[in-house]
Design an enzyme around this catalytic site. Structure first.
Site, PDB file in Angstrom:
ATOM      1  N   ASP A  80      83.179 -76.846  86.955  1.00 23.10           N
ATOM      2  CA  ASP A  80      83.312 -75.752  86.001  1.00 23.10           C
ATOM      3  C   ASP A  80      82.604 -74.543  86.597  1.00 23.10           C
ATOM      4  OD1 ASP A  80      83.428 -74.224  83.517  1.00 23.10           O
ATOM      5  OD2 ASP A  80      83.671 -76.145  82.503  1.00 23.10           O
ATOM      6  N   ASP A  96      86.759 -78.098  75.933  1.00 20.18           N
ATOM      7  CA  ASP A  96      86.773 -77.520  77.274  1.00 20.18           C
ATOM      8  C   ASP A  96      86.053 -78.494  78.197  1.00 20.18           C
ATOM      9  OD1 ASP A  96      87.139 -75.908  79.419  1.00 20.18           O
ATOM     10  OD2 ASP A  96      85.843 -74.293  78.724  1.00 20.18           O
ATOM     11  N   ALA A  97      86.828 -79.451  78.693  1.00 19.81           N
ATOM     12  CA  ALA A  97      86.255 -80.600  79.391  1.00 19.81           C
ATOM     13  C   ALA A  97      86.648 -80.634  80.864  1.00 19.81           C
ATOM     14  CB  ALA A  97      86.728 -81.882  78.713  1.00 19.81           C
ATOM     15  N   LYS A  98      87.729 -79.931  81.211  1.00 17.38           N
ATOM     16  CA  LYS A  98      88.207 -79.835  82.604  1.00 17.38           C
ATOM     17  C   LYS A  98      88.294 -81.201  83.261  1.00 17.38           C
ATOM     18  CE  LYS A  98      86.765 -75.022  83.034  1.00 17.38           C
ATOM     19  NZ  LYS A  98      85.948 -74.825  81.811  1.00 17.38           N
ATOM     20  N   ARG A  99      88.897 -82.155  82.575  1.00 22.90           N
ATOM     21  CA  ARG A  99      89.039 -83.504  83.079  1.00 22.90           C
ATOM     22  C   ARG A  99      90.274 -83.635  83.967  1.00 22.90           C
ATOM     23  NH1 ARG A  99      84.539 -83.395  80.810  1.00 22.90           N
ATOM     24  NH2 ARG A  99      83.709 -85.119  79.591  1.00 22.90           N
TER      25      ARG A  99
END
Lengths: 272, 272
Positions: free
Chosen positions: A99, B94-97
Site C-alpha cells: 500500500d 481497502d485491503a489491496k488483497r
C-alpha cells in the site's frame, strides 16, 4: 533472523523445507472440531511433528482472516507458539500486502512487531514506497512476489516491459530500493527453467518457491536452476503435507511426507 | 449494493464523496483514549457527523490490523455499525488483497460474507484467477488497483507493456474476466489527465479516486476528465476530513470539511 542464521539452520537440518499452514477448517480432521481452537490445535500438532524436518513455517493470512476475530486469534497463537517453542524457525506471514508508504508502515508494524514474524510477502504493483517501509526493519525480510505459480501469472508478470518480462523488471528495480539486502522473492516452481535467467539478476537472494507437489513443480528442477552456494532456496509445500491424512494420524502422516521431502533436499544439498 | 443503488444515492445526496477511515490511534483526539475502543468511538462520531454528506466509507484494513485482535474488533464494529445504521452507504474494505484462486476465495468470503462489506480493493499482479473469486459474488464489487496515487506508481504501473502502460493493460485485460461487470478501479487523482485515456478503455466503470486533498489532486480536474453520464466516480478523502481537528470538536470540523467537498461535488454534478 539473519540470512546467516537461516543458512545455518538449513545446513544443520539438511532441509530447506517451508511448510505452508494454509489451514481450512473444512479440511482438517473431524476429531479436532471439538477443540476450543481447532485451527490452532491442528497447527500445534503439525508443528510438533514436523519442526525437525523444516526450517520455515508460512501461514497464509487469508485462511485466518476468513474466520474474523477467531481466525486472527488462531494466527496469533500459532506465531506465538512458534516463537516460544521453536525460535529457530523462520516465520513467513504470507499476506501479499502492499500500500502507499504510511499504510505499508502500519502493515510492517503489524506483522513484524506485533505478531513477531520474521518476514512477510509483498505485492510489488505499487512500487518503491510501498515496499521500503517493510525493508526498513532490521533483521526482518520482505518477500516480494516476482513470478507466481498460478495461471494468472501470465496476465501481467510475463508481459514484456522495458525489454524484459515484468517479473524481471520487478527483480531489477527492487534491487535499487533502500535496504534491498532484506529482500527475498517468490518464484513459482511451475516455471523452474525461468530460474536460470532469474539468477542472472539476483544471484544470491533467497527465493521462496511455492508450487512443488500439489501444483506440479519439480524439486530437482528448482534445485538445478535455482540453488546457490548458500542454498538460496526455501521450497514450500502446504497441502501435500498438512492434508496428507484426514484421520487421527494426520500429524504422523504429515511428518512422513515432510521427511520424504527433507530426504530429497538432503540429497540435493550434497550436490553443492 | 447494485450500481444503480449507488448512483441513486449520489443523485439524492448530490455527493460522490467517500470518506477514508484510516484511523491512527496516535492522531485521534486525546479525549477519546479513555474510551473502551477509541478507534470505534472515533469512527462512530465521524460517521454520525458526516453520513448525510457522503455515499461511501472506506476503512483501510492496515490501520486496524496494526492493532492485532483489538484492531480487527474495531473494524468489525465499524462495518456492523455502518450496515445497521446506514445501510445506504457503500462500504469499501481497502485491503489491496490478491492471491491464488483458493486463497482469494477465502479473502472474498472474509470481506463480503463475514464482515459484510460491499466491495474490496484488489492488487492485479497475480492476474485472472486471483481476481475472479471476488467477482463471483453477486451485488458485490471488486475494486482493482490500476493507477495509484503514490510515487512508486511509476516503478511498474506506467511502464509500457504490449504497446500501452501497464495500468492500461490491467484495465484492458480485466475487462475479459468473468463477471467483469462487478469491477471498479482505483485511479489516483494526482494523475487526473490520464483519465481521458482511461475512459476510452472503461467508459462506464466506477472509479475510486484517492489523492484529492492531502495528496494534491484536484477535484475539478478529476470530474472534467473522469465523470460519466452516470457519474462513475467515488472520490476519497481521508486525512483532510477525519484529522481536520484534533480537539473535542473533531466530528463537527470533519462535517464542515466534508460539506465543503460535497458542495464542490454538487456543483460538478450540475454540469452533467
Amino acid at each position: 533472523m539473519t540470512n546467516k542464521q537461516l543458512i545455518d539452520q538449513i545446513r544443520l537440518k539438511q532441509s530447506f523445507l517451508c511448510i505452508g499452514l494454509d489451514v481450512d477448517i473444512n479440511k482438517i480432521p473431524k476429531h479436532l472440531l471439538v477443540e476450543e481452537d481447532p485451527i490452532f490445535a491442528f497447527n500445534k500438532a503439525i508443528i510438533d511433528a514436523t519442526n525437525h524436518l523444516c526450517v520455515a513455517y508460512k501461514p497464509n493470512t487469508a485462511f485466518y482472516e476468513a474466520h474474523g476475530l477467531k481466525g486472527w486469534k488462531s494466527l496469533e497463537k500459532t506465531i506465538q507458539y512458534l516463537n516460544t517453542h521453536y525460535p529457530e524457525q523462520f516465520t513467513i506471514a504470507d499476506a501479499k500486502r502492499g500500500d502507499i508508504g504510511n499504510t505499508s508502515s502500519m502493515y510492517a508494524k503489524a506483522f513484524f512487531e506485533d505478531l513477531g514474524f520474521d518476514s512477510v510477502t509483498i505485492a510489488p504493483y505499487m512500487g518503491k514506497d510501498s515496499v521500503e517501509p517493510f525493508l526498513a526493519f532490521e533483521d526482518k525480510h520482505t518477500i516480494l512476489l516476482a513470478l507466481t505459480s498460478n495461471e494468472g501469472a501470465y496476465d501481467f508478470q510475463t508481459q514484456i516491459v522495458d525489454g524484459m518480462e515484468l517479473y524481471k523488471k520487478v527483480l531489477t528495480t527492487s534491487k535499487t530500493y533502500k535496504n534491498a539486502k532484506n529482500l527475498m522473492y517468490v518464484v513459482g516452481a511451475t516455471k523452474a527453467t525461468y530460474l536460470t535467467d532469474i539468477r542472472k539478476i539476483i544471484p544470491d537472494s533467497f527465493l521462496l518457491v511455492p508450487g512443488v507437489g500439489a501444483q506440479g513443480g519439480s524439486l530437482s528442477e528448482v534445485c538445478k536452476y535455482g540453488m546457490t552456494k548458500d542454498v538460496g532456496l526455501l521450497v514450500n509445500s502446504s497441502r501435500g503435507i498438512i492434508y496428507a491424512s484426514t484421520g487421527t494420524d494426520f500429524a504422523e502422516v504429515a511428518r512422513v511426507k515432510a521427511e520424504e521431502l527433507q530426504e530429497q533436499m538432503a540429497a540435493e544439498l550434497k550436490k553443492v
